[in-house]
Design an enzyme around this catalytic site. Sequence first.
Site, PDB file in Angstrom:
ATOM      1  N   SER A 122       0.821  -1.207   0.000  1.00  0.00           N
ATOM      2  CA  SER A 122       0.000   0.000   0.000  1.00  0.00           C
ATOM      3  C   SER A 122       0.850   1.250   0.000  1.00  0.00           C
ATOM      4  O   SER A 122       0.331   2.338  -0.180  1.00  0.00           O
ATOM      5  CB  SER A 122      -0.919  -0.015   1.211  1.00  0.00           C
ATOM      6  OG  SER A 122      -0.180  -0.353   2.351  1.00  0.00           O
ATOM      7  N   HIS A 144      -1.889  -2.534  -6.602  1.00  0.00           N
ATOM      8  CA  HIS A 144      -2.477  -2.229  -5.293  1.00  0.00           C
ATOM      9  C   HIS A 144      -4.006  -2.268  -5.345  1.00  0.00           C
ATOM     10  O   HIS A 144      -4.638  -1.394  -5.934  1.00  0.00           O
ATOM     11  CB  HIS A 144      -1.966  -0.840  -4.850  1.00  0.00           C
ATOM     12  CG  HIS A 144      -2.436  -0.419  -3.512  1.00  0.00           C
ATOM     13  ND1 HIS A 144      -2.559   0.911  -3.142  1.00  0.00           N
ATOM     14  CD2 HIS A 144      -2.813  -1.135  -2.427  1.00  0.00           C
ATOM     15  CE1 HIS A 144      -2.983   0.975  -1.904  1.00  0.00           C
ATOM     16  NE2 HIS A 144      -3.157  -0.239  -1.452  1.00  0.00           N
ATOM     17  N   GLU A 156      -4.499   0.386  -8.171  1.00  0.00           N
ATOM     18  CA  GLU A 156      -3.463   1.402  -8.420  1.00  0.00           C
ATOM     19  C   GLU A 156      -2.256   0.651  -8.995  1.00  0.00           C
ATOM     20  O   GLU A 156      -1.771  -0.314  -8.386  1.00  0.00           O
ATOM     21  CB  GLU A 156      -3.107   2.039  -7.061  1.00  0.00           C
ATOM     22  CG  GLU A 156      -2.585   3.441  -7.114  1.00  0.00           C
ATOM     23  CD  GLU A 156      -2.406   4.026  -5.682  1.00  0.00           C
ATOM     24  OE1 GLU A 156      -2.328   3.280  -4.699  1.00  0.00           O
ATOM     25  OE2 GLU A 156      -2.334   5.262  -5.577  1.00  0.00           O
ATOM     26  N   ASN A 194      -2.793   6.212  -0.524  1.00  0.00           N
ATOM     27  CA  ASN A 194      -2.481   6.325   0.901  1.00  0.00           C
ATOM     28  C   ASN A 194      -1.795   7.630   1.270  1.00  0.00           C
ATOM     29  O   ASN A 194      -1.822   8.034   2.426  1.00  0.00           O
ATOM     30  CB  ASN A 194      -1.677   5.111   1.354  1.00  0.00           C
ATOM     31  CG  ASN A 194      -2.621   3.953   1.617  1.00  0.00           C
ATOM     32  OD1 ASN A 194      -3.645   4.127   2.260  1.00  0.00           O
ATOM     33  ND2 ASN A 194      -2.310   2.799   1.078  1.00  0.00           N
TER      34      ASN A 194
END
Length: 289
Positions: A122, A144, A156, A194
């Site tokens: 992440s 991701h 992602e 994130n």
Amino acid sequence: MSHGVKTLGVLGAGQMGGGIAQVAAVAGITVKVFDSFPGAIDKCKGVHKKSLSKLAEKAVITQEVADAAIGRISFVDKLENLTGCDWIVEAVVEDVKVKKDLFSRLAAMYPDENVVLASNTSSISITDIATACGKSASRVVGMHFFNPVPLMKLVEVIPGLQTSPAAVERTIALATACGKTPLKANDRAGFISNRVLMPMINEAFYAWMEGVAEPQAIDGIMKLGCNFPMGPLTLADFIGLDTCVNIMDVLAEGLNNGRYRACPLLKQLVVAGRMGVKSGRGVYEYPAK
Ligand code: 3HC
């Protein structure tokens, strides 16, 4: 470009690895999942059964598709038994040492450069993970997924500095085949998701710690006022408070900026074993059903 995957290997049978295995199996891909943690495989099988039944009940997929998906997933508890895969997705703990050790073992087990080695990290640098693969760093890519994987649409896609354009194109094709929307982000700590999400969650813990509002009010304000599907503290419980701390640590170190340090209260809850939904208590309590 076709992804060319017949058998997908997944490292980790937790909520992310299990979810990735499920969506690939629903897409018709044979999946082998590796996990050595006692009980992880049985737990994952239970989650698959429940999730696929729910999706069939809601007519998202048919019962036949659900049954066929279960039949396509097998499990191994030793890495050396994860043979015959033509693509691997790693979804283990967010610890760079653990990931690099696994990637170096995978590169040795799979000398064929066509076998893409993807990480569901992440926030950890793909370029760094890829260094564990020596000369075959060009096949290492970030892939991701988001939790809960069967419901969340995004993947992602993160190329590292050495990732080949072909590995990126094939990742986009595989994510699309799994029913997801792939979007590219560059390899900086936390990528996009994130880097933007975690500081907001961290700030919610600061607001709670400073007594600005109680958790229910913080979550309610963000749900009703910003139209979030769940408030930031509920979402943190759902992601895992330990994972939130790990991601904040990666942001602080990778972006070299103290403003990303994890909130003391968030860290304290983790020390107390309050990890969120998975441990039965985080910000809120989750009694066993
Ligand atoms: N498989 C199948 N069904 C599932 C499921 C799964 N894995 N998880 C939940 N469901 C089902 C539930 O059983 C429930 O079914 P029911 O309606 O019959 O009770 C239904 O989905 C949930 O329905 P709700 O009405 O409660 O909620 P919504 O359908 O509106 O949305 C949600 C659920 C998509 C999870 C929504 O709450 C949401 O978007 N939450 C935020 C999720 C999010 O932000 N995820 C990203 C986390 S960050 C991340 O993953 C990155 C990582 O690197 C940290």
